[in-house]
Scaffold this motif. Structure first.
Motif, PDB file in Angstrom:
ATOM      1  N   ALA A  66       0.832  -1.211   0.000  1.00  0.00           N
ATOM      2  CA  ALA A  66       0.000   0.000   0.000  1.00  0.00           C
ATOM      3  C   ALA A  66       0.864   1.259   0.000  1.00  0.00           C
ATOM      4  CB  ALA A  66      -0.925  -0.008   1.212  1.00  0.00           C
ATOM      5  N   GLU A 108     -10.373   5.040   3.650  1.00  0.00           N
ATOM      6  CA  GLU A 108     -10.313   4.488   2.292  1.00  0.00           C
ATOM      7  C   GLU A 108      -9.068   3.611   2.137  1.00  0.00           C
ATOM      8  OE1 GLU A 108     -10.314   7.940  -0.154  1.00  0.00           O
ATOM      9  OE2 GLU A 108     -12.173   8.743   0.710  1.00  0.00           O
ATOM     10  N   SER A 109      -7.960   4.093   2.665  1.00  0.00           N
ATOM     11  CA  SER A 109      -6.710   3.346   2.586  1.00  0.00           C
ATOM     12  C   SER A 109      -6.799   2.050   3.390  1.00  0.00           C
ATOM     13  CB  SER A 109      -5.551   4.210   3.104  1.00  0.00           C
ATOM     14  OG  SER A 109      -4.337   3.502   3.067  1.00  0.00           O
ATOM     15  N   ARG A 111      -9.510   0.275   4.018  1.00  0.00           N
ATOM     16  CA  ARG A 111     -10.356  -0.693   3.311  1.00  0.00           C
ATOM     17  C   ARG A 111      -9.585  -1.348   2.149  1.00  0.00           C
ATOM     18  NH1 ARG A 111     -14.568   3.442   4.424  1.00  0.00           N
ATOM     19  NH2 ARG A 111     -16.000   2.526   5.947  1.00  0.00           N
ATOM     20  N   GLU A 112      -8.763  -0.580   1.451  1.00  0.00           N
ATOM     21  CA  GLU A 112      -7.937  -1.150   0.389  1.00  0.00           C
ATOM     22  C   GLU A 112      -6.909  -2.117   0.973  1.00  0.00           C
ATOM     23  OE1 GLU A 112      -6.212   2.076  -1.733  1.00  0.00           O
ATOM     24  OE2 GLU A 112      -8.118   2.777  -2.576  1.00  0.00           O
ATOM     25  N   ALA A 115      -8.738  -5.376   1.898  1.00  0.00           N
ATOM     26  CA  ALA A 115      -9.079  -6.169   0.714  1.00  0.00           C
ATOM     27  C   ALA A 115      -7.841  -6.863   0.160  1.00  0.00           C
ATOM     28  CB  ALA A 115      -9.715  -5.270  -0.343  1.00  0.00           C
ATOM     29  N   ASP A 116      -6.723  -6.149   0.136  1.00  0.00           N
ATOM     30  CA  ASP A 116      -5.467  -6.729  -0.344  1.00  0.00           C
ATOM     31  C   ASP A 116      -5.008  -7.847   0.576  1.00  0.00           C
ATOM     32  OD1 ASP A 116      -2.991  -6.800  -1.959  1.00  0.00           O
ATOM     33  OD2 ASP A 116      -2.066  -5.997  -0.152  1.00  0.00           O
TER      34      ASP A 116
END
Length: 334
Positions: A66, A108-109, A111-112, A115-116
């Motif tokens: 990220a 937002e970061s 949640r990404e 998911a990753d």
């Protein structure tokens, strides 16, 4: 394992050994999470906490991926930098009222990141927790983040807390790195000494541990568990109450009775005045050392020092002691 005690250096001896050309601050490097993941995987071999350390390594690798992707975050202005410096306060306080620390971009970061992470871990409770947390409301994420940062266990989702912590760490490392780059060469240095020498000069968090940095023998740096910044702090002074009285170093003594004091990678610096301790780590004895990873892997030292009546001062957001007093809202925790 038992505890052993080591004689510590006097202030004069530390000054002589450290020299006069010490850098006060070391900001987080781009590879901070990758190095953490490597260390966690190395420490996990044969460790009683193997599964947990390997999971945290997966989290650190997701954080590294990220961080490697460009993402702009709201940054303080030159006026904000000057105001913080004048007030002697951290520029990016983790618990402050300023707008940029917990701007919406951190959620937002997160949640990404979740998911990753879910794509890289096997089916099981950890993956289920990541997917469930990724679907949680903004309100839930903010509430959990606030409880985690303040140490409030009431209503804290212990399963999701390490993942919330990972999102906060990622965001603050970005904040520090981008702020330093944006204000490089400006009229006021964005990060410097603040009025409270025991708090991180960047985000105001307490240290996770202290590190005797390579190339500065006898010089101790406090390591932030949130933004990974390290700042210089005299070694014989308590990192909590700032007392220089009754300071001792405790080590795990090997079963063979060997001289653990001169080979221990992690020790506990104990204060007889306030009854707290902070771990002191020696990269010269193991150059793969990483403060947060080695703190997690040295839980035995915490247990033994606690049995001696001392309380932990280091704050590791991935290591929570105790149990939540209240379950999280249905559908918002694991």
């Amino acid at each position: 394992m038992t505890l052993g005690t080591q004689k510590i250096l006097s202030p004069e001896e530390i000054a002589v050994r450290a020299g006069e050309q010490l850098s006060f601050l070391h900001l987080p490097e781009p590879g901070v999470f990758a190095e953490r993941a490597l260390r966690l995987r190395a420490l996990a071999e044969g460790h009683a906490m193997r599964d947990f350390l390997l999971f945290v390594a997966e989290v650190a690798e997701a954080q590294h991926r990220a961080l490697s992707r460009p993402l702009a975050v709201p940054l303080p202005s030159a006026a904000d930098v000057a105001a913080a410096a004048h007030a002697g306060e951290p520029l990016l306080p983790a618990d402050g009222p300023m707008p940029w620390p917990r701007a919406a971009v951190w959620r937002e970061s997160l949640r990404e990141l979740l998911a990753d992470l879910a794509r890289h871990v096997a089916e099981g409770p950890a993956r289920a927790t990541a997917l469930l947390l990724a679907q949680a409301s903004d309100e839930h994420l903010e509430t959990q983040a606030g409880r985690l940062r303040s140490g409030v266990m009431l209503g804290l989702d212990l399963a999701g807390a390490p993942l919330i912590a990972a999102g906060l760490q990622l965001h603050w490392v970005r904040l520090v790195q981008q702020t330093a780059a944006a204000h490089a060469g400006g009229p006021v240095v964005p990060f410097g000494r603040i009025d409270d020498p025991t708090a991180c000069p960047c985000c105001g968090s307490p240290p996770v541990a202290s590190v005797e940095r390579l190339g500065a023998e006898g010089a101790r740096y406090l390591a932030c568990g949130l933004c990974a910044t390290q700042w210089h702090y005299v070694r014989i002074k308590c990192a909590r109450c700032q007392s220089t009285k009754g300071i001792s170093l405790q080590s795990l003594v090997a079963a063979d009775g060997g001289d653990a004091d001169t080979r221990a990678v992690v020790q506990a610096e104990c204060c007889g005045e306030c009854g707290h301790y902070l771990k002191l780590m020696h990269p010269a004895r193991d150059n793969g050392l990483e403060p947060l990873a080695d703190d997690l892997a040295s839980l035995t030292l915490d247990l033994l020092v606690s049995e001696a009546g001392l309380q932990r001062h280091g704050q590791n957001l991935l290591l929570l002691f105790g149990e939540a007093d209240e379950a999280p809202p249905p559908g918002q925790g694991h």
